[in-house]
Write an enzyme that holds these catalytic residues in place. Structure first.
Site, PDB file in Angstrom:
ATOM      1  N   SER A 147       0.838  -1.380  -0.160  1.00 20.14           N
ATOM      2  CA  SER A 147       0.002  -0.188   0.083  1.00 20.14           C
ATOM      3  C   SER A 147       0.818   1.320   0.054  1.00 20.14           C
ATOM      4  O   SER A 147       2.255   1.141   0.385  1.00 20.14           O
ATOM      5  CB  SER A 147      -1.044   0.213   1.149  1.00 20.14           C
ATOM      6  OG  SER A 147      -1.454   0.924   1.379  1.00 20.14           O
ATOM      7  N   TYR A 160      -1.584  -0.389  10.370  1.00 22.84           N
ATOM      8  CA  TYR A 160      -1.539  -1.089   9.639  1.00 22.84           C
ATOM      9  C   TYR A 160      -0.297  -0.802   8.051  1.00 22.84           C
ATOM     10  O   TYR A 160       0.429  -1.140   7.786  1.00 22.84           O
ATOM     11  CB  TYR A 160      -3.028  -0.920   8.300  1.00 22.84           C
ATOM     12  CG  TYR A 160      -3.846  -0.516   7.249  1.00 22.84           C
ATOM     13  CD1 TYR A 160      -3.945  -1.587   6.715  1.00 22.84           C
ATOM     14  CD2 TYR A 160      -2.512   0.196   6.047  1.00 22.84           C
ATOM     15  CE1 TYR A 160      -3.797  -2.540   5.471  1.00 22.84           C
ATOM     16  CE2 TYR A 160      -3.110  -0.081   4.359  1.00 22.84           C
ATOM     17  CZ  TYR A 160      -3.649  -1.281   4.264  1.00 22.84           C
ATOM     18  OH  TYR A 160      -3.580  -1.386   3.288  1.00 22.84           O
TER      19      TYR A 160
END
Length: 241
Positions: A147, A160
Site C-alpha cells: 500500500s 496497518y
C-alpha cells in the site's frame, strides 16, 4: 471478457485473499491469461464465487480454504498444490486486513496482532511454504500487495502502516535472497483503491483506483521479459479522489 494471449498457459498461480476485491480481480486476470489459478482465502463461498466468474470465461480455478495466519493451513495448501500440479510459478500475497480509526496508544493489543499476523506474518508463511518449489524449478514470481501507506505516514492507522512498511522491507530483502535462484520478487503499493477494506469518506469512488488496475500491474510483472524485473510499483489514481 475478450480473449487474451495465453502468455501464462501451463503455469500455476496461487493468489491469497482471492475471494473479493483486489485478490479476486488478480485471480481473474491471471486465469484470463492462461494460468491455472489456486484461490486461497478464509471464506469458501467467496472463493467459489470468484471461481465461478473464472469458469464463465472458460478458464480454470481451484478453491483452497486457507488462513494465512496459520502456518499449518498455508503448508497444507502448498502440499495440495505440489501433489496436484507439481509446480507453482506465481505467488501473489494479497490477503490483508485494515485497521483504521484510532491512534496507536488506543489500539487494543489483539487488534495489533490481527493486523500484523495477516498482513506481514501471513506473507512470511506463504513464502516459506511456496518458495522451495520455485527454488527447485529455478523459476518463479512472488508479488506482494502492499500500500502507499507503506511509504507514507498514516495517522490513526499506524498498525496497518507498520505492517505495510514491514512488508516492503521484507520484499526488498527476499528479492535479493531469491534472485540468485532466478525468482523475481516484487511489491505493488497502490494508492486509494475502491474496495471494502477501509472507509474512504468524502472521496469520489469513480476517481479511485479499481481492483482491475492492480490486477493489470500484476499481469504486467509476471509477463515481463525474463532478464529484468520491477522490484517496486507505486500505483496512484490519475486524479486525486
Amino acid at each position: 471478457m475478450a480473449s487474451a494471449p495465453s502468455l501464462l498457459a501451463g503455469q500455476v498461480a496461487v493468489v491469497t485473499g482471492a475471494g473479493r476485491g483486489i485478490g479476486a480481480a488478480i485471480a481473474r486476470e491471471l486465469a484470463h491469461r492462461g494460468a491455472q489459478t489456486v484461490l486461497c482465502g478464509r471464506t469458501p463461498a467467496r472463493l467459489i464465487e470468484t471461481a465461478n466468474h473464472i469458469a464463465q470465461d472458460g478458464n480454470r480455478a481451484e478453491v483452497a480454504e486457507c488462513d494465512v495466519t496459520l502456518l499449518a493451513s498455508v503448508e497444507a495448501v502448498a502440499s495440495r498444490v505440489a501433489e496436484k500440479f507439481g509446480r507453482v510459478d506465481i505467488l501473489v500475497n494479497n490477503a490483508g486486513i485494515g485497521g483504521f480509526g484510532s491512534p496507536l496508544h488506543q489500539l487494543a493489543p489483539d487488534a495489533w496482532d490481527r493486523i500484523l499476523d495477516t498482513n506481514l506474518r501471513g506473507v512470511f508463511y506463504a513464502i516459506r511454504a511456496f518458495a522451495p518449489a520455485m527454488i527447485r524449478a529455478r523459476s518463479g514470481h512472488i508479488i506482494n500487495i502492499s500500500s502507499i501507506a507503506g511509504k507514507n505516514p498514516l495517522p490513526n492507522g499506524a498498525a496497518y502502516a507498520a505492517s505495510k512498511w514491514g512488508l516492503n522491507g521484507l520484499t526488498y530483502s527476499v528479492a535479493e535472497e531469491l534472485r540468485v535462484h532466478n525468482i523475481r520478487v516484487s511489491v505493488i503499493c497502490p494508492g486509494s483503491t475502491h474496495t471494502d477494506l477501509s472507509p474512504h469518506e468524502g472521496k469520489d469512488f469513480s476517481r479511485m483506483l479499481q481492483p482491475d488496475d492492480i490486477a493489470h500491474v500484476v499481469a504486467m510483472l509476471v509477463t515481463q521479459a525474463p532478464q529484468s524485473f520491477a522490484s517496486e510499483v507505486i500505483l496512484r489514481p490519475t486524479t486525486k479522489p
